[in-house]
Design a protein around this motif. Sequence first.
Motif, PDB file in Angstrom:
ATOM      1  N   ASP A  28      60.901 -36.285   6.692  1.00  0.00           N
ATOM      2  CA  ASP A  28      59.829 -36.900   7.474  1.00  0.00           C
ATOM      3  C   ASP A  28      60.361 -38.075   8.287  1.00  0.00           C
ATOM      4  OD1 ASP A  28      58.066 -35.076   6.456  1.00  0.00           O
ATOM      5  OD2 ASP A  28      57.135 -36.442   5.018  1.00  0.00           O
ATOM      6  N   ARG A 112      48.537 -35.634  13.829  1.00  0.00           N
ATOM      7  CA  ARG A 112      49.395 -34.689  13.110  1.00  0.00           C
ATOM      8  C   ARG A 112      50.432 -34.099  14.076  1.00  0.00           C
ATOM      9  NH1 ARG A 112      47.530 -32.803   8.159  1.00  0.00           N
ATOM     10  NH2 ARG A 112      45.632 -33.829   7.454  1.00  0.00           N
ATOM     11  N   ARG A 114      53.861 -32.400  15.482  1.00  0.00           N
ATOM     12  CA  ARG A 114      54.739 -31.352  14.970  1.00  0.00           C
ATOM     13  C   ARG A 114      56.107 -31.960  14.707  1.00  0.00           C
ATOM     14  NH1 ARG A 114      54.988 -25.958  14.424  1.00  0.00           N
ATOM     15  NH2 ARG A 114      56.974 -24.885  14.713  1.00  0.00           N
ATOM     16  N   ALA A 174      52.182 -26.547   7.525  1.00  0.00           N
ATOM     17  CA  ALA A 174      51.155 -26.965   6.573  1.00  0.00           C
ATOM     18  C   ALA A 174      51.591 -26.774   5.128  1.00  0.00           C
ATOM     19  CB  ALA A 174      49.865 -26.199   6.840  1.00  0.00           C
ATOM     20  N   ARG A 255      42.075 -37.125   4.310  1.00  0.00           N
ATOM     21  CA  ARG A 255      43.346 -36.493   4.701  1.00  0.00           C
ATOM     22  C   ARG A 255      43.669 -35.305   3.800  1.00  0.00           C
ATOM     23  NH1 ARG A 255      45.178 -41.908   5.555  1.00  0.00           N
ATOM     24  NH2 ARG A 255      46.134 -41.897   3.475  1.00  0.00           N
ATOM     25  N   TYR A 258      41.809 -32.396   5.033  1.00  0.00           N
ATOM     26  CA  TYR A 258      42.473 -31.850   6.226  1.00  0.00           C
ATOM     27  C   TYR A 258      43.701 -31.028   5.846  1.00  0.00           C
ATOM     28  CZ  TYR A 258      39.565 -35.022   9.005  1.00  0.00           C
ATOM     29  OH  TYR A 258      38.511 -35.666   9.590  1.00  0.00           O
ATOM     30  N   ASP A 259      44.447 -31.495   4.840  1.00  0.00           N
ATOM     31  CA  ASP A 259      45.625 -30.750   4.408  1.00  0.00           C
ATOM     32  C   ASP A 259      45.241 -29.400   3.815  1.00  0.00           C
ATOM     33  OD1 ASP A 259      47.283 -32.799   5.211  1.00  0.00           O
ATOM     34  OD2 ASP A 259      47.372 -33.748   3.225  1.00  0.00           O
ATOM     35  N   ALA A 262      44.361 -27.128   6.665  1.00  0.00           N
ATOM     36  CA  ALA A 262      45.566 -26.701   7.377  1.00  0.00           C
ATOM     37  C   ALA A 262      46.321 -25.631   6.599  1.00  0.00           C
ATOM     38  CB  ALA A 262      46.467 -27.903   7.645  1.00  0.00           C
TER      39      ALA A 262
END
Length: 425
Positions: A28, A112, A114, A174, A255, A258-259, A262
């Motif tokens: 990351d 988010r 890429r 994801a 969040r 949302y994950d 996804a």
Amino acid sequence: MSGRGTVKRQRGHKARLELTGAQSAILDEQAFAAITVWNCLHAYWTHFSGKRPILAQADQAIRQARVDFPFLAVLPAQAAQAVLKTYRQAWENFFNPDHPARRPIFRSKKGRPRLAVDVPQARNMRIVRLSARWGAVTVPMVGRVRFRWTKDLPGVGRNSPAGAVTGGRLVKEADGWHLVFRTETPAAPVPAHQGPQVGIDVGVTVAPALSDGTMREHGPWLTLGEREHLRRLEKTSARRRAARPRKSRPSGRERRVYDQIARLRAKAKRRAVDWQHRTTTELAATFAVITVENLSIATMVRSARGTIEAPGGNVAQKAGLNRAIAGQAWGRTVALLEYKSADRGGQVVKVPARGTSQTCHRCAHRDPAARNGTRYACTNPGCGWVGHADTNAAININNADGSAVSGRGDLGTARSAKRQPPRAA
């Protein structure tokens, strides 16, 4: 192509990585550092009003930035050089009139984005196969990582195909980080495909229809339970988004929702891509010439919202249609057909899409009212053909003149049948 008549076939293969929490955090950081390097390059490149700097100057600027800003040092030097090459290529694509690329802009870290990191060279990756389902690879500054082995990689192992892995690209999706291997294999010239030709009409609510009267069916990408779970998650996210103060960051609970959304959508996409691969492989192996519509998908999915001065109409309905078109991924289907047909000696031909759904393939009578959903009934009193509307459109596509976009063979010979009178179904 070499002097011996062989060609090098370049392909990509994506494998899911099995990372620890610390390894995922390192990747990351590398991905966000790559975004920062891109933004620094864009600021440096656009600072000059006249002649742009040469690559050597931009390369020196990257090296100096890695010294001045220690947080950029988490990005491997080769990956930083790959960002420079990608940025330069983005400008070349923008100035190329035949390329649909847009002008390079700054990349945002909000929301988010890429995340991706390049591994330009494969000499230090040390790829080995551990078992029937697992392999191992060395990722720069991360260490030894296991990955799912779903396909033999060229040059890896005793019974692997000839060729080599030339590099890779780390991509976060994801369901976690994946490594896309870039492979290169030798391929001898293939003879021309001797199969029949076919026209394909793609739709939104029904499966692709072929001019031979068959269709390629597929079910929903998510099960009934998964669709219900997705619906509940979307309702939960909408409630929490409405309760959150404006311009404030989402909470951890929001969040996580949302994950979950996804991951479910990514699962549906993986199933859709798998179906597209299997279907296009079967079509490319069966037919020598595949005729498709030359669709401008970017124009078709353009929003109907309009402007303040001239607001659009039926915005919600058009948005739903745009989502349906994007979900079918017509462009990806054609792209898969192009390279798979070329590998087998076939070719893909694109023809104008205008009027194919409104014209009777038997008598060439055109009437928009003849089509009603999936049923086509010719309004010409002397014809009166009735059948599936998508099959009728596929026959018109197969009978149209177009231009080959991939493959081999004599185009004039392949398209000679298109100048014959319309034939009966």
